[in-house]
Design an enzyme around this catalytic site. Structure first.
Site: not given
Ligand code: C5J
Length: 232
Positions: A28, A133, A166
């Site tokens: 991400d 995702k 994540c």
């Molecule tokens: C991730 C989030 N990628 N913090 N998402 O950690 O909402």
């Protein structure tokens, strides 16, 4: 050519890595989390806290590309009709903009919008796998499990954001599926430095209950090591 195998320095113990059975998983690293005007900022976060992960992540990514090893990027987001976004996620908290609302980088956390894309410095090249995702974990509602199985992958080097959300969720999912996860500490970041530290400690505690913690420099050193330092 990289060595075939290495004993990678990590905590709580060094970990055997067979490179052909190892994937770099970059979680991400999207504009929505790292840049102003995206999902992360709508939640009230200081997105500059995530910048430190970009450079080390890029160094490991370059090394993997050079060695011809498997690279997988993930992106958290939802389809434009929000059919894969549970109301409980959309309605959560009091953000300045909600998932799907129009923002300065397009609709917040929606696939195809500028904010959903990966930051320029780590942009996927042709042939690299990108997993979209809808959840925090990269295995939930994706084909990541099949993708790894088809390629005989046993070990994941995990980078990305955020450490405690994540990255941790994906590592826990992967650990339960039998993968050995090595989280690269300097290649991950959180909006909350203390959560980054604790997120890493949770992974490596109790003899490595979820996996190992290493760093970009240890991975680069291992990939560049002399054959004499390799495991036979
Ligand atoms: C991730 C989030 N990628 N913090 N998402 O950690 O909402």
């Amino acid at each position: 050519m990289p060595p075939t195998k290495n004993l990678l320095a990590a905590e709580p113990t060094p970990v055997d890595v067979t490179w052909a059975k190892t994937a770099l998983v970059i979680i991400d690293m999207q504009r929505d989390f790292l840049e102003p005007g995206g999902f992360g900022e709508t939640l009230g976060n200081d997105v500059s806290q995530l910048a430190s992960a970009v450079k080390p992540c890029g160094l490991v990514l370059d090394a993997f590309r050079e060695a011809g090893l498997l690279v997988i990027h993930t992106r958290e987001g939802h389809s434009p009709d929000l059919s894969d976004a549970p109301p409980a996620k959309i309605e959560r908290g009091a953000p300045s903009l909600r998932i799907g609302d129009p923002g300065p980088m397009g609709r917040i956390l929606i696939r195809g919008e500028a904010g959903h894309d990966i930051v320029e410095a780590l942009y996927p090249v042709k042939g690299e796998i990108v997993i979209d995702k809808p959840g925090k974990g990269a295995f939930y509602a994706t084909d990541l499990g099949d993708t790894l199985k088809q390629r005989g992958i046993e070990t994941l080097l995990v980078c990305g954001v955020t450490t405690e959300v994540c990255v941790n969720t994906t590592v826990r999912e992967a650990n339960d599926r039998g993968y050995r996860c090595v989280v690269l500490a300097d290649c991950c970041a959180s909006y909350f430095p203390e959560f980054h530290e604790m997120g890493l400690r949770m992974i490596k505690a109790q003899g490595g209950i979820f996996g190992w913690v290493s760093s970009s420099s240890e991975v680069l050193a291992a990939l560049n090591s002399e054959p004499s330092k390799m495991i036979a």
